[in-house]
Design an enzyme around this catalytic site. Structure first.
Site, mmCIF file in Angstrom:
data_model
loop_
_atom_site.group_PDB
_atom_site.id
_atom_site.type_symbol
_atom_site.label_atom_id
_atom_site.label_comp_id
_atom_site.label_asym_id
_atom_site.label_seq_id
_atom_site.Cartn_x
_atom_site.Cartn_y
_atom_site.Cartn_z
ATOM 1 N N SER A 1 0.817 -1.277 0.134
ATOM 2 C CA SER A 1 -0.039 -0.133 -0.009
ATOM 3 C C SER A 1 0.752 1.094 -0.199
ATOM 4 O O SER A 1 1.769 1.280 0.918
ATOM 5 C CB SER A 1 -0.805 0.039 1.292
ATOM 6 O OG SER A 1 -1.440 1.426 1.456
ATOM 7 N N HIS B 1 -1.633 -1.339 -3.960
ATOM 8 C CA HIS B 1 -2.745 -1.050 -3.161
ATOM 9 C C HIS B 1 -2.816 0.384 -3.202
ATOM 10 O O HIS B 1 -1.859 1.064 -2.586
ATOM 11 C CB HIS B 1 -2.872 -1.929 -1.850
ATOM 12 C CG HIS B 1 -4.139 -1.661 -0.958
ATOM 13 N ND1 HIS B 1 -5.204 -2.727 -1.500
ATOM 14 C CD2 HIS B 1 -4.539 -0.928 -0.199
ATOM 15 C CE1 HIS B 1 -6.125 -2.269 -0.567
ATOM 16 N NE2 HIS B 1 -5.758 -1.082 0.279
ATOM 17 N N ASP C 1 -4.999 3.496 -1.168
ATOM 18 C CA ASP C 1 -5.719 3.800 -0.344
ATOM 19 C C ASP C 1 -6.444 4.916 -0.399
ATOM 20 O O ASP C 1 -5.768 6.034 -0.212
ATOM 21 C CB ASP C 1 -5.256 3.552 0.997
ATOM 22 C CG ASP C 1 -5.205 2.076 1.515
ATOM 23 O OD1 ASP C 1 -6.083 1.384 1.650
ATOM 24 O OD2 ASP C 1 -3.802 1.753 1.978
ATOM 25 N N MET D 1 -8.964 7.936 0.977
ATOM 26 C CA MET D 1 -9.640 8.230 2.201
ATOM 27 C C MET D 1 -10.169 9.633 2.187
ATOM 28 O O MET D 1 -9.317 10.424 1.633
ATOM 29 C CB MET D 1 -8.742 8.196 3.436
ATOM 30 C CG MET D 1 -7.955 6.920 3.622
ATOM 31 S SD MET D 1 -6.837 6.930 4.939
ATOM 32 C CE MET D 1 -6.131 5.116 4.876
ATOM 33 N N HIS E 1 -8.866 1.070 -3.128
ATOM 34 C CA HIS E 1 -9.423 0.800 -1.915
ATOM 35 C C HIS E 1 -10.253 1.978 -1.333
ATOM 36 O O HIS E 1 -9.562 2.903 -0.869
ATOM 37 C CB HIS E 1 -8.762 0.164 -0.732
ATOM 38 C CG HIS E 1 -9.500 0.049 0.627
ATOM 39 N ND1 HIS E 1 -8.696 -0.479 1.814
ATOM 40 C CD2 HIS E 1 -10.493 -0.161 0.946
ATOM 41 C CE1 HIS E 1 -9.428 -0.609 2.849
ATOM 42 N NE2 HIS E 1 -10.511 -0.297 2.413
ATOM 43 N N MET F 1 -12.057 4.316 0.796
ATOM 44 C CA MET F 1 -12.635 4.294 2.319
ATOM 45 C C MET F 1 -13.248 5.573 2.428
ATOM 46 O O MET F 1 -12.819 6.669 2.753
ATOM 47 C CB MET F 1 -11.480 4.212 3.329
ATOM 48 C CG MET F 1 -10.984 2.851 3.641
ATOM 49 S SD MET F 1 -9.268 2.690 4.159
ATOM 50 C CE MET F 1 -8.353 2.870 2.699
ATOM 51 N N MET G 1 -11.025 -6.082 6.365
ATOM 52 C CA MET G 1 -10.001 -5.264 7.237
ATOM 53 C C MET G 1 -9.787 -5.891 8.533
ATOM 54 O O MET G 1 -10.725 -6.388 9.208
ATOM 55 C CB MET G 1 -10.962 -3.958 7.232
ATOM 56 C CG MET G 1 -10.900 -3.058 6.360
ATOM 57 S SD MET G 1 -9.612 -2.422 5.398
ATOM 58 C CE MET G 1 -8.127 -1.878 6.676
ATOM 59 N N ASP H 1 -6.233 -6.933 4.855
ATOM 60 C CA ASP H 1 -5.560 -5.338 5.063
ATOM 61 C C ASP H 1 -5.684 -4.797 6.362
ATOM 62 O O ASP H 1 -6.593 -4.908 6.898
ATOM 63 C CB ASP H 1 -6.484 -4.636 3.946
ATOM 64 C CG ASP H 1 -5.923 -2.905 3.946
ATOM 65 O OD1 ASP H 1 -4.842 -2.866 4.289
ATOM 66 O OD2 ASP H 1 -6.713 -2.254 3.133
#
Ligand code: DX5
Ligand code: ZN
Length: 222
Positions: A14, A39, A41, A43, A72, A74, A143, A181
């Site tokens: 990540s 990966h 992330d 957010m 991913h 979030m 998660m 993850d």
């Protein structure tokens, strides 16, 4: 023991733990270490108490790497973000079941763009919350920490969810891969592999590893 789909898991470092002023070299280091996935992330500062980046970063990195780009999300209202990440060159787009009402619709839309559709669960959400969605998912992301930050410790109770997902897949012949993850490092990787994970996401442990190729091989169980 219920087998993972692949003999050795794929590793998805990540970039959350990379130096944010050097994303391109982070992606190059991931490839050089033998990891097949990257990966990413995303957010939003609301679903999780942290902010990262948007689709432009994915678009800018896309020509730099042949790796599988594993986005991913979030974020709340992922239905308003997903298409931009598809256009930016994501291969997998994963969103949280807790972040919207119409998860099935979004899984179908992601597939309609020719992308792989993933669904994720925070540690407090049971696998049963996904039961109706599993036939439509290409990836299920478990998660193993409360999402928002790298460098946290894996919550051991979450391992059972990996086992459940592997069992359900075998019983019902579903096609998703199981990704895990949070808190994955050289000590926890074996537990996660044995539970049935196909994809191991690793942020802080990857970027801290002095020899990243050795780290990737260890995580794969080689
Ligand atoms: C956490 C992110 C993870 C994070 C994992 O909210 O979804 O992908 O980068 O970091 P580590 O491996 O440090 O737990
Ligand atoms: Zn993640």
């Amino acid at each position: 023991m219920i087998k993972a789909i692949m003999n050795h898991p794929r590793i998805a470092p990540s970039v959350l733990s990379a130096d944010f002023s050097h994303f391109a070299s982070a992606v190059a280091a991931i490839g050089a270490a033998g990891a097949e996935w990257v990966h990413l992330d995303v957010m939003d500062g609301k679903f999780v108490p942290n902010l990262t980046f948007g689709p432009k970063l994915v678009a800018d990195l896309r020509p730099q790497s042949p790796a599988v780009f594993d986005v991913h999300l979030m974020a709340y209202e992922p239905e308003n973000l997903a298409e931009a990440f598809a256009k930016a060159g994501a291969d997998y787009i994963t969103f949280h079941a807790e972040a919207l009402v119409h998860s099935h619709r979004l899984l179908m839309r992601i597939r309609s763009w020719g992308k792989k559709a993933g669904i994720s669960l925070v540690p407090s959400t049971p696998v049963s919350a996904l039961e109706e969605l599993l036939p439509f998912a290409d990836l299920v992301l478990v998660m193993t920490v409360d999402p928002g930050f790298g460098g946290q410790e894996l919550i051991p109770g979450c391992l059972e969810k990996i086992q459940k997902l592997a069992r359900l897949r075998e019983e019902r012949r579903y096609g998703y891969v199981i990704s895990v993850d949070g808190g994955i490092n050289e000590s926890t990787a074996a537990l996660v592999r044995e539970a049935g994970a196909d994809i191991l996401v690793a942020g802080s442990a990857f970027f801290k590893a002095p020899d990243k190729a050795v780290f990737v091989r260890h995580l794969k169980g080689l």
